[in-house]
Design a protein around this motif. Structure first.
Motif, PDB file in Angstrom:
ATOM      1  N   ASP A  99       0.832  -1.220   0.000  1.00 25.62           N
ATOM      2  CA  ASP A  99       0.000   0.000   0.000  1.00 25.62           C
ATOM      3  C   ASP A  99       0.857   1.257   0.000  1.00 25.62           C
ATOM      4  OD1 ASP A  99      -2.241  -1.584   0.016  1.00 25.62           O
ATOM      5  OD2 ASP A  99      -2.483  -1.518   2.224  1.00 25.62           O
ATOM      6  N   VAL A 100       1.904   1.216   0.809  1.00 34.00           N
ATOM      7  CA  VAL A 100       2.784   2.388   0.873  1.00 34.00           C
ATOM      8  C   VAL A 100       3.490   2.601  -0.456  1.00 34.00           C
ATOM      9  CG1 VAL A 100       4.875   3.308   1.937  1.00 34.00           C
ATOM     10  CG2 VAL A 100       3.101   2.297   3.369  1.00 34.00           C
ATOM     11  N   GLU A 101       3.918   1.497  -1.088  1.00 39.75           N
ATOM     12  CA  GLU A 101       4.577   1.634  -2.386  1.00 39.75           C
ATOM     13  C   GLU A 101       3.616   2.159  -3.444  1.00 39.75           C
ATOM     14  OE1 GLU A 101       6.245  -2.105  -3.336  1.00 39.75           O
ATOM     15  OE2 GLU A 101       8.011  -1.880  -2.015  1.00 39.75           O
ATOM     16  N   GLN A 102       2.368   1.638  -3.430  1.00 44.63           N
ATOM     17  CA  GLN A 102       1.382   2.139  -4.383  1.00 44.63           C
ATOM     18  C   GLN A 102       1.093   3.621  -4.153  1.00 44.63           C
ATOM     19  OE1 GLN A 102      -2.070  -0.335  -4.133  1.00 44.63           O
ATOM     20  NE2 GLN A 102      -1.173  -2.017  -5.358  1.00 44.63           N
ATOM     21  N   TRP A 103       0.940   3.972  -2.874  1.00 45.88           N
ATOM     22  CA  TRP A 103       0.686   5.391  -2.571  1.00 45.88           C
ATOM     23  C   TRP A 103       1.873   6.257  -3.001  1.00 45.88           C
ATOM     24  CZ3 TRP A 103       3.129   8.680   0.994  1.00 45.88           C
ATOM     25  CH2 TRP A 103       2.501   9.905   1.211  1.00 45.88           C
ATOM     26  N   PHE A 104       3.071   5.759  -2.740  1.00 39.89           N
ATOM     27  CA  PHE A 104       4.266   6.510  -3.130  1.00 39.89           C
ATOM     28  C   PHE A 104       4.360   6.629  -4.644  1.00 39.89           C
ATOM     29  CE2 PHE A 104       8.788   6.494  -4.314  1.00 39.89           C
ATOM     30  CZ  PHE A 104       9.163   7.700  -3.745  1.00 39.89           C
ATOM     31  N   GLN A 105       4.076   5.507  -5.358  1.00 37.63           N
ATOM     32  CA  GLN A 105       4.104   5.578  -6.815  1.00 37.63           C
ATOM     33  C   GLN A 105       3.051   6.541  -7.355  1.00 37.63           C
ATOM     34  OE1 GLN A 105       3.712   1.602  -8.292  1.00 37.63           O
ATOM     35  NE2 GLN A 105       5.796   0.977  -7.650  1.00 37.63           N
ATOM     36  N   ALA A 106       1.839   6.492  -6.762  1.00 37.42           N
ATOM     37  CA  ALA A 106       0.787   7.416  -7.212  1.00 37.42           C
ATOM     38  C   ALA A 106       1.203   8.857  -6.972  1.00 37.42           C
ATOM     39  CB  ALA A 106      -0.526   7.108  -6.486  1.00 37.42           C
ATOM     40  N   GLN A 107       1.748   9.107  -5.763  1.00 39.89           N
ATOM     41  CA  GLN A 107       2.203  10.469  -5.473  1.00 39.89           C
ATOM     42  C   GLN A 107       3.341  10.880  -6.404  1.00 39.89           C
ATOM     43  OE1 GLN A 107       0.950  12.682  -3.327  1.00 39.89           O
ATOM     44  NE2 GLN A 107      -0.711  11.299  -2.776  1.00 39.89           N
ATOM     45  N   SER A 108       4.262   9.934  -6.667  1.00 40.76           N
ATOM     46  CA  SER A 108       5.392  10.243  -7.548  1.00 40.76           C
ATOM     47  C   SER A 108       4.919  10.523  -8.967  1.00 40.76           C
ATOM     48  CB  SER A 108       6.397   9.094  -7.548  1.00 40.76           C
ATOM     49  OG  SER A 108       6.909   8.874  -6.249  1.00 40.76           O
ATOM     50  N   GLU A 109       3.948   9.686  -9.444  1.00 42.23           N
ATOM     51  CA  GLU A 109       3.420   9.918 -10.791  1.00 42.23           C
ATOM     52  C   GLU A 109       2.708  11.268 -10.874  1.00 42.23           C
ATOM     53  OE1 GLU A 109       0.954   6.629 -11.672  1.00 42.23           O
ATOM     54  OE2 GLU A 109       2.619   5.221 -12.015  1.00 42.23           O
TER      55      GLU A 109
END
Length: 266
Positions: A99-109
């Motif tokens: 979840d944290v990685e997905q959130w980080f990827q979404a924020q990064s994108e």
């Protein structure tokens, strides 16, 4: 037009400053998120270590207790329970990490998309700024040309005014001279008219006198040669005291002076 372009240039500059601040904020947010991810990773490692230590401690404690209780009664398979607990913790950790990685990827994108849009807008703004600068330079050149043309026209106007003023002064002098000549001519005409009237009067008087003399001469021609004698008697009448006999008529010239006999008729 220059004021409008300058105001548009200032608005674009303000937008660029705002976009740069937004880009700085996004960069700071990205750094914060990366720091949070690192801290979460460290926390995850710490939790794993603590979990392993707790598992090891529980294993040691339960192992001793298991050895003690084996003689008394059968116990629960603690290794299986611990394995299940470990699997549950690992599943939870993996889920949280995912979840944290997905959130980080979404924020990064999102941040990368915003940065791309900001960079595109920045490029567009820079191209507009360059275009506005070229327009401002062209307008400044045109303004200088218009100022130069204005100066030339003002100089031409001053020269024309000076020239026309000089010509006007000359025309005024000429008009004054002509007016003076006209006044002299008018005075000469009046004087000549008066002289002409005098001459006409003299002519009229002379014509009257000439007519009168012609009449007198015609009357003299009609008179007899000896006015003192009468046809009825041959004796001459006594002459007046102041009267003298007239000369013979044929021998008298046309414009001779009148004798004393003609004075009574006059």
């Amino acid at each position: 037009r220059y004021q409008m372009e300058h105001s548009l240039y200032q608005l674009v500059e303000a937008d660029i400053c705002g976009l740069r601040r937004a880009l700085d904020d996004l960069t700071l947010a990205k750094c914060d998120l990366e720091a949070q991810v690192e801290s979460l990773k460290e926390e995850l490692l710490c939790l794993k270590k603590n979990h392993e230590q707790e598992v090891h401690t529980l294993t040691c404690q339960l192992g001793d207790r298991l050895l003690i209780e084996l003689d008394t009664e059968p116990t629960v398979d603690l290794s299986r329970v611990l394995e299940e607990m470990r699997c549950q913790y690992e599943t939870m950790v993996e889920t949280n990490r995912h979840d944290v990685e997905q959130w980080f990827q979404a924020q990064s994108e999102g941040i990368s998309l915003q940065a791309m849009s900001c960079s595109e807008e920045l490029q567009c703004c820079q191209s507009e700024i360059l275009e506005l600068r070229r327009t401002v330079n062209a307008l400044e050149v045109e303004l200088q040309a218009q100022h130069h043309l204005k100066d030339c026209l003002q100089n031409s106007l001053c020269e024309a005014e000076a020239r026309f003023g000089t010509e006007l002064a000359q025309m005024q002098c000429l008009i004054s001279t002509v007016e003076e000549q006209l006044a002299e001519i008018r005075a000469d005409l009046e004087r000549q008219n008066q002289e002409y009237q005098v001459l006409l009067d003299v002519k009229a008087r002379l014509e009257g006198e000439i007519t009168y003399r012609n009449l007198l001469e015609s009357e003299d021609f009609k008179l007899p040669c000896n006015p003192c004698t009468t046809p009825a008697s041959s004796t001459p009448c006594p002459a007046p005291a102041a009267c003298t006999p007239c000369p013979p008529c044929p021998s008298r010239p046309l414009q001779a002076s009148r004798g004393p006999c003609s004075s009574p008729q006059r």
